[in-house]
Design an enzyme around this catalytic site. Structure first.
Site, PDB file in Angstrom:
ATOM      1  N   CYS A 335       0.892  -1.117   0.134  1.00  0.00           N
ATOM      2  CA  CYS A 335       0.074  -0.136  -0.069  1.00  0.00           C
ATOM      3  C   CYS A 335       0.725   1.384  -0.036  1.00  0.00           C
ATOM      4  O   CYS A 335       0.661   2.183  -0.935  1.00  0.00           O
ATOM      5  CB  CYS A 335      -0.960   0.112   1.074  1.00  0.00           C
ATOM      6  SG  CYS A 335      -1.168  -1.487   1.954  1.00  0.00           S
ATOM      7  N   ARG A 364       6.301 -11.536   5.536  1.00  0.00           N
ATOM      8  CA  ARG A 364       5.605 -11.193   6.905  1.00  0.00           C
ATOM      9  C   ARG A 364       6.297 -12.181   7.670  1.00  0.00           C
ATOM     10  O   ARG A 364       6.314 -13.349   7.369  1.00  0.00           O
ATOM     11  CB  ARG A 364       4.206 -11.344   6.714  1.00  0.00           C
ATOM     12  CG  ARG A 364       3.615  -9.959   6.092  1.00  0.00           C
ATOM     13  CD  ARG A 364       2.101 -10.172   5.853  1.00  0.00           C
ATOM     14  NE  ARG A 364       1.540  -9.286   5.147  1.00  0.00           N
ATOM     15  CZ  ARG A 364       0.502  -8.903   4.539  1.00  0.00           C
ATOM     16  NH1 ARG A 364      -0.564  -9.940   5.111  1.00  0.00           N
ATOM     17  NH2 ARG A 364      -0.053  -8.073   3.772  1.00  0.00           N
ATOM     18  N   GLN A 382       0.773 -10.957  -3.546  1.00  0.00           N
ATOM     19  CA  GLN A 382      -0.459 -10.472  -3.639  1.00  0.00           C
ATOM     20  C   GLN A 382      -0.994  -9.950  -4.959  1.00  0.00           C
ATOM     21  O   GLN A 382      -0.056  -9.104  -5.542  1.00  0.00           O
ATOM     22  CB  GLN A 382      -0.711  -9.191  -2.586  1.00  0.00           C
ATOM     23  CG  GLN A 382      -0.440  -9.749  -1.012  1.00  0.00           C
ATOM     24  CD  GLN A 382      -0.701  -8.677  -0.079  1.00  0.00           C
ATOM     25  OE1 GLN A 382      -0.073  -7.667  -0.520  1.00  0.00           O
ATOM     26  NE2 GLN A 382      -1.722  -8.745   0.744  1.00  0.00           N
ATOM     27  N   ASP A 384      -2.557  -7.089  -5.902  1.00  0.00           N
ATOM     28  CA  ASP A 384      -2.712  -6.125  -4.864  1.00  0.00           C
ATOM     29  C   ASP A 384      -3.119  -4.899  -5.619  1.00  0.00           C
ATOM     30  O   ASP A 384      -2.407  -4.359  -6.545  1.00  0.00           O
ATOM     31  CB  ASP A 384      -1.564  -5.801  -3.974  1.00  0.00           C
ATOM     32  CG  ASP A 384      -1.960  -5.078  -2.727  1.00  0.00           C
ATOM     33  OD1 ASP A 384      -3.264  -4.978  -2.555  1.00  0.00           O
ATOM     34  OD2 ASP A 384      -1.150  -4.811  -1.662  1.00  0.00           O
ATOM     35  N   HIS A 386      -4.697  -0.680  -5.272  1.00  0.00           N
ATOM     36  CA  HIS A 386      -5.441   0.344  -4.306  1.00  0.00           C
ATOM     37  C   HIS A 386      -6.019   1.221  -5.372  1.00  0.00           C
ATOM     38  O   HIS A 386      -5.610   1.540  -6.412  1.00  0.00           O
ATOM     39  CB  HIS A 386      -4.189   1.147  -3.891  1.00  0.00           C
ATOM     40  CG  HIS A 386      -3.663   0.107  -2.707  1.00  0.00           C
ATOM     41  ND1 HIS A 386      -2.545  -0.681  -3.197  1.00  0.00           N
ATOM     42  CD2 HIS A 386      -3.819  -0.225  -1.469  1.00  0.00           C
ATOM     43  CE1 HIS A 386      -2.259  -1.394  -2.056  1.00  0.00           C
ATOM     44  NE2 HIS A 386      -3.179  -0.981  -1.078  1.00  0.00           N
ATOM     45  N   LYS A 470     -14.873  -3.339   5.407  1.00  0.00           N
ATOM     46  CA  LYS A 470     -14.702  -4.289   4.203  1.00  0.00           C
ATOM     47  C   LYS A 470     -15.525  -5.388   3.926  1.00  0.00           C
ATOM     48  O   LYS A 470     -16.522  -5.607   4.758  1.00  0.00           O
ATOM     49  CB  LYS A 470     -13.408  -4.965   4.766  1.00  0.00           C
ATOM     50  CG  LYS A 470     -13.406  -6.087   5.745  1.00  0.00           C
ATOM     51  CD  LYS A 470     -12.281  -6.868   6.103  1.00  0.00           C
ATOM     52  CE  LYS A 470     -12.427  -7.847   7.356  1.00  0.00           C
ATOM     53  NZ  LYS A 470     -11.459  -8.711   7.468  1.00  0.00           N
ATOM     54  N   HIS A 516      -8.277  -0.800  -0.579  1.00  0.00           N
ATOM     55  CA  HIS A 516      -7.348  -1.826  -0.952  1.00  0.00           C
ATOM     56  C   HIS A 516      -8.025  -2.989  -1.408  1.00  0.00           C
ATOM     57  O   HIS A 516      -9.235  -3.306  -0.857  1.00  0.00           O
ATOM     58  CB  HIS A 516      -6.576  -2.394   0.210  1.00  0.00           C
ATOM     59  CG  HIS A 516      -6.008  -1.398   1.493  1.00  0.00           C
ATOM     60  ND1 HIS A 516      -4.779  -1.354   1.388  1.00  0.00           N
ATOM     61  CD2 HIS A 516      -6.694  -0.685   2.230  1.00  0.00           C
ATOM     62  CE1 HIS A 516      -4.349  -0.526   2.502  1.00  0.00           C
ATOM     63  NE2 HIS A 516      -5.587  -0.043   2.996  1.00  0.00           N
TER      64      HIS A 516
HETATM   65 ZN   LIG Z   1      -3.216  -2.395   0.683  1.00  0.00          ZN
END
Ligand SMILES: [Zn+2]
Ligand SMILES: [Zn+2]
Length: 644
Positions: A335, A364, A382, A384, A386, A470, A516
């Site tokens: 992000c 992680r 991911q 991912d 945004h 979410k 996200h």
């Molecule tokens: Zn994010």
């Protein structure tokens, strides 16, 4: 005696003596309700049915139909397990014994390892105790007394020291078992109808490998025997599909001891599948108006201080790397990188929405004890993205995200899914970031988007992340297991931290909304789910080897290779098994490799330019001209069919 006022779910009120128990009220409503009752809800909190009510309360009697009942029932079965263990092996020390998905466990400290025969004995003892109809009794103990009482039970002492107030609650079950426990529990063991002990495994105290290793006994429990049996069948089926087992057998991926736990190596066959998953997703990004970006794997720790991750996410991050100019942090999230791209130039409302997407690899920290194949790892990629947009745009953006999520599931053969909408608590606790207006706008947008798509959604009050509401989409796989997959998540925290803005139509600067979203979630995990869903028999378009040519004798090897060449030219992944082995053995092995098509070629096929087609699921399909087979399989590949 003082009176208290009890409000029932239908709004009716009763004035009753203080000390009345929920079970008494259930009994007065109907004996059938009392019989079915598992636990009570008192002013929103779960309560023992036998716990006296001492002040005015809203009361609800919960039965097996209420989802919360099952955890209470399983937690009570865990106590039954511990009571049985103590009767059989009194020297055992107790750890913790919570309910979990599909069952429960209890941790024990005992020098001698439990054997499968011990589990049988323990299970028998559990049924014996069950038949005594023993009550689960809640007792209160002052902390100092409790510490004395538990002096030789080291784990309980540790928990009491850490967690107990001046007076804490305990539950007894029979003469041997007493446990520091918040409860609530079922009234007595006669309510326990169906359970089964499953396995014993090592588990570290408090999940920390520096602590002592305990023995964890797992069990399953349901309200009916039928459900237990169904679950046992599902476990059997899941074992056959285990992606760690199939990953090895099909040579898809590995985890290398020398490189470290939780880090995935994709082998050539897994690699081709991964490439297809990535290509599919990137193509979709482009088709749906996302911009593809690429960002680094590390950044200065300062970035993570600005984002707040260095603070609230520190436990999940790898330790920083010291370089000559600063400390650097491996990225646990993408992000902040996408935010930097957004903030790199001035944005006007005309530029919005900005949708930045990346297949971004993050690292992680996970305790080694929880790592699990491709499902819990330390490094993963991911899909991912945004989205930065205006309040006017947000509803359409959410619709776009959810439609994308549903299309993704369909593309990979999942037609069943569940959606959950996690909302805040209305601001009561003060634990959420953002203003009430922001929460309202976001929750409304999520709600309206699900309505527009006709998506059934389960509300999860007070389950939102602290920074925004979410929607989670869970798929249901071939053996009916749910898997959390896609998330569409608002963020009210990062935009102000980074001072994000855009120039609105009014000429003034405004803060954009930020969302996200990840659909596969993690490519590694999604890959593992696909392996288990298909039991390794991937749809033709994803299969690492789509066809294998099997010459009956060495004399057909040359023809077999010319077939492979033509398949190759048609973009079909094909190999030849040219070993001097019996064709039946070759078929068996190809079948075990779950190769969709086996093309058997003998003298007749070689002479007529044909192949005898054998499908992994449907068996023998007869001989046909090679060109006809190519047309057929190309059709499946081009349409990305999920079954053949
Ligand atoms: Zn994010
Ligand atoms: Zn307990």
């Amino acid at each position: 005696m003082s009176q208290i006022e009890i409000t029932l779910p239908d709004g009716s009120k009763q004035s009753l003596p203080s000390g009345t128990r929920p079970i008494d009220i259930a009994q007065s409503i109907s004996p059938r309700l009392a019989e079915a009752a598992v636990v009570a809800r008192v002013n929103g909190e779960l309560y023992d049915l036998t716990r006296p009510l001492e002040s005015d309360a809203a009361l609800q009697i919960l039965t097996p139909k209420d989802p919360e009942s099952l955890d209470v029932y399983r937690h009570s079965t865990a106590h039954l397990l511990a009571a049985a263990v103590l009767e059989l092996y009194p020297e055992t020390k107790l750890g913790i014994g919570p309910p979990i998905e599909n069952g429960f466990y209890y941790d024990f400290d005992r020098a001698v390892p439990f054997t499968p025969e011990d589990l049988e004995k323990i299970e028998k003892k559990m049924w014996e105790i069950q038949s005594r109809h023993l009550p689960y009794e809640r007792v209160y103990t002052p902390k100092d007394m409790g510490l004395k009482k538990y002096a030789d039970a080291w784990m309980k002492c540790e928990l009491i020291t850490e967690r107990a107030g001046d007076v804490f609650s305990e539950y007894t079950l029979g003469p041997h078992f007493i446990d520091f426990c918040r409860g609530p529990h079922i009234p007595d063991t006669s309510k326990i109808k169906a359970f089964k002990l499953l396995s014993v495994a090592g588990a570290y105290w408090k999940g920390n490998e520096r602590n002592k290793q305990l023995q964890r006994i797992y069990g399953t429990a349901f309200f009916t025997q039928r459900e237990v049996e169904e679950y046992l069948k599902q476990i059997e089926e899941a074992k056959k599909r285990d992606h760690r087992k199939l990953g090895k057998e099909l040579d898809l991926f590995s985890i290398q001891e020398l490189a470290g736990p939780g880090l995935i190596f994709f082998h050539p066959k897994g690699g081709i599948i991964r490439k297809l998953l990535e290509d599919w997703m990137r193509d979709q990004y482009i088709a749906r108006g996302y911009s593809l970006v690429y960002t680094p794997h590390v950044a200065r720790l300062d970035l993570w201080k600005t984002s707040g991750h260095a603070n609230f996410y520190a436990e999940n991050m790898f330790k920083p790397i010291e370089l000559d100019d600063a400390e650097y942090q491996l990225k646990p999230m993408n992000c902040p990188f996408h935010i930097l791209i957004y903030a790199d130039k001035q944005r006007s409302y005309r530029d919005l929405p900005v949708r930045l997407g990346e297949l971004g690899t993050v690292y992680r920290y996970e305790r080694s004890g929880v790592l699990n194949g491709l499902f819990r790892v330390r490094g993963f990629t991911q899909d991912d993205a945004h989205i930065f947009c205006t309040p006017e745009q947000i509803e359409n953006e959410i619709v776009g995200c959810l439609q994308f999520a549903v299309d993704t599931l369909a593309a990979f053969g999942f037609d069943k899914y569940e959606a959950e909408l996690s909302t805040w608590d209305g601001g009561a606790s003060g634990k959420y970031a953002g203003s009430p207006e922001q929460w309202k706008l976001a929750e409304n947008a999520l709600m309206r988007a699900t309505e527009r798509l006709g998506l059934k959604v389960k509300l999860m009050p007070d389950e939102a992340a602290f920074y925004g509401p979410k929607i989670d989409v869970k798929l249901v796989d071939a053996i009916r297991r749910p898997w959390q997959l896609s998330t569409v998540q608002f963020d009210f925290n990062l935009p102000p931290r980074f001072g994000l803005e855009y120039i609105a139509e009014d000429g003034k600067t405004h803060q954009p909304l930020m969302v996200h979203r990840a659909l596969y979630g993690s490519i590694e995990r999604f890959f593992g789910i696909l392996v288990e869903h298909y039991a390794g028999a991937f749809p033709v378009w994803l299969a690492p080897v789509q066809a294998i040519v099997l010459p009956i004798t060495d004399r057909q090897n040359e023809y077999a290779h010319s077939v492979q060449k033509q398949l190759d030219a048609a973009g079909i992944r094909a190999t030849v098994d040219g070993r001097s082995e019996k064709v039946n053995l070759k078929i068996r092995e190809a079948q075990l490799q779950k190769i969709p098509y086996m093309l058997v070629v003998g003298g007749r096929e070689a002479e007529t330019d044909q192949v005898a087609v054998r499908n992994r699921k449907h068996g023998d399909q007869g001989a046909k001209p090679l060109a006809a087979f190519i047309t057929e399989i190309r059709g499946l590949i081009d349409s990305k069919a999920v079954s053949e």
